[in-house]
Design a protein around this motif. Sequence first.
Motif, mmCIF file in Angstrom:
data_model
loop_
_atom_site.group_PDB
_atom_site.id
_atom_site.type_symbol
_atom_site.label_atom_id
_atom_site.label_comp_id
_atom_site.label_asym_id
_atom_site.label_seq_id
_atom_site.Cartn_x
_atom_site.Cartn_y
_atom_site.Cartn_z
ATOM 1 N N ILE A 19 0.870 -1.184 0.000
ATOM 2 C CA ILE A 19 0.000 0.000 0.000
ATOM 3 C C ILE A 19 0.907 1.233 0.000
ATOM 4 N N GLU A 20 0.649 2.141 -0.939
ATOM 5 C CA GLU A 20 1.589 3.262 -1.127
ATOM 6 C C GLU A 20 1.467 4.346 -0.059
ATOM 7 N N LEU A 21 0.245 4.575 0.430
ATOM 8 C CA LEU A 21 0.067 5.649 1.435
ATOM 9 C C LEU A 21 -0.713 5.132 2.627
ATOM 10 N N LEU A 22 -0.267 5.505 3.812
ATOM 11 C CA LEU A 22 -1.012 5.191 5.033
ATOM 12 C C LEU A 22 -1.541 6.503 5.589
ATOM 13 N N LEU A 23 -2.855 6.535 5.818
ATOM 14 C CA LEU A 23 -3.480 7.743 6.360
ATOM 15 C C LEU A 23 -3.824 7.514 7.822
ATOM 16 N N VAL A 24 -3.200 8.322 8.689
ATOM 17 C CA VAL A 24 -3.622 8.306 10.086
ATOM 18 C C VAL A 24 -4.808 9.266 10.140
ATOM 19 N N GLY A 25 -5.976 8.701 9.841
ATOM 20 C CA GLY A 25 -7.178 9.520 9.705
ATOM 21 C C GLY A 25 -7.730 9.899 11.067
ATOM 22 N N ASP A 26 -8.419 11.044 11.079
ATOM 23 C CA ASP A 26 -9.112 11.374 12.330
ATOM 24 C C ASP A 26 -10.362 10.509 12.483
ATOM 25 N N SER A 27 -10.595 9.603 11.509
ATOM 26 C CA SER A 27 -11.586 8.543 11.695
ATOM 27 C C SER A 27 -11.213 7.695 12.914
ATOM 28 N N ALA A 28 -9.967 7.800 13.382
ATOM 29 C CA ALA A 28 -9.561 7.148 14.644
ATOM 30 C C ALA A 28 -10.512 7.526 15.777
ATOM 31 N N SER A 29 -11.049 8.729 15.688
ATOM 32 C CA SER A 29 -11.989 9.199 16.702
ATOM 33 C C SER A 29 -13.149 8.216 16.844
ATOM 34 N N SER A 30 -13.642 7.698 15.706
ATOM 35 C CA SER A 30 -14.763 6.752 15.733
ATOM 36 C C SER A 30 -14.261 5.311 15.848
ATOM 37 N N VAL A 31 -13.392 4.904 14.915
ATOM 38 C CA VAL A 31 -13.078 3.469 14.844
ATOM 39 C C VAL A 31 -12.125 3.003 15.936
ATOM 40 N N MET A 32 -11.325 3.894 16.497
ATOM 41 C CA MET A 32 -10.412 3.494 17.576
ATOM 42 C C MET A 32 -10.929 3.908 18.948
ATOM 43 N N MET A 33 -11.606 5.051 19.014
ATOM 44 C CA MET A 33 -11.978 5.597 20.323
ATOM 45 C C MET A 33 -13.465 5.510 20.625
ATOM 46 N N GLY A 34 -14.270 5.162 19.631
ATOM 47 C CA GLY A 34 -15.700 4.958 19.884
ATOM 48 C C GLY A 34 -16.542 6.216 19.916
ATOM 49 N N HIS A 35 -15.967 7.363 19.536
ATOM 50 C CA HIS A 35 -16.784 8.577 19.461
ATOM 51 C C HIS A 35 -17.739 8.457 18.264
ATOM 52 N N SER A 36 -18.807 9.262 18.285
ATOM 53 C CA SER A 36 -19.774 9.150 17.191
ATOM 54 C C SER A 36 -19.394 10.019 15.988
ATOM 55 N N SER A 37 -18.318 10.799 16.082
ATOM 56 C CA SER A 37 -17.869 11.596 14.931
ATOM 57 C C SER A 37 -16.367 11.811 15.034
ATOM 58 N N THR A 38 -15.821 12.513 14.029
ATOM 59 C CA THR A 38 -14.375 12.787 14.050
ATOM 60 C C THR A 38 -14.054 14.031 14.892
ATOM 61 N N LEU A 39 -15.056 14.718 15.356
ATOM 62 C CA LEU A 39 -14.806 16.017 16.010
ATOM 63 C C LEU A 39 -14.049 15.965 17.343
ATOM 64 N N PRO A 40 -14.318 14.992 18.213
ATOM 65 C CA PRO A 40 -13.702 15.080 19.546
ATOM 66 C C PRO A 40 -12.193 14.776 19.608
ATOM 67 N N ILE A 41 -11.643 14.072 18.640
ATOM 68 C CA ILE A 41 -10.247 13.629 18.802
ATOM 69 C C ILE A 41 -9.317 14.843 18.890
ATOM 70 N N THR A 42 -8.303 14.734 19.758
ATOM 71 C CA THR A 42 -7.401 15.866 20.005
ATOM 72 C C THR A 42 -6.081 15.695 19.244
#
Length: 272
Positions: free
Chosen positions: A44-67
Amino acid sequence: MSEPISPKRVRTVHLQQFKDAGQKFSMLTAYDAQIASIFDEAGIELLLVGDSASSVMMGHSSTLPITTEEMLVFTKSVVNGANRALVVADLPFGSYEGSPAQAVATGVRFMKEAGAQAVKIEGGAAMADHVHALVSAGIPVIAHIGFTPQSEHALGGYRVQGRGESAQALIDDALALEAAGAFCVLMEMVPEELATQVDRALRVPTIGIGAGNGTTGQVLVWQDMLGLGSGRVPRFVKQYANLREVVSQAAAQYRSDVSAGSFPAPEHTFEG
Ligand code: KIV
């Protein structure tokens, strides 16, 4: 036909070479070192550390809360697991929009403290000055347009962008961001015809998610792509595995072995 371009380590210049040669490339999200190393080894050529981590890693309901601090930890982890792929970090909501100077200050942290090789910010032409400031500071930028999850509430929820009369505004956004120095433009949830038109209008490569097959590259959130989640799967996702079933069956088997006393067996046990 010429040999496909296959750099030892992917850099931003290679993405331009891919586009110029008519070669597609792949990006997946990653948030930890082990998954990063698997995707890296898979090419895979690019890895994106997405703020989707807010949902898929941290369980928030959106990308907004991640710091920023949380995103820095995920980014360092991915950088530690990747050897070849270009690691791109999302600047989280509230960490860059205020001013070009704020964007540079946050971008520098991702490059310096976490080892990211590029950053991604959301927003159209209104972010052109921010992109320009980041690029002038030596920070390569991917500009994310179309549906931008950090603006979910302003956009009225998850909806396809650029339909009808708003199509021209999306093309203008892409051109303004390219002119500001973005090395790539990512489009989310945009009709295929429009995304293809943007890719043709730009010199720089494009990446699509829910944007059809006419972009230079594609990106997916890995938990969607490998079937780890439990919710509704967006139309634009193709599931290449059902990890939720694999993991769930393995956990149930482990529990049953423990309660039956068959784990640990002698081969898992130390002698005195
Ligand atoms: O945060 C993320 O995973 C993203 C992708 C959806 C492109 O921005």
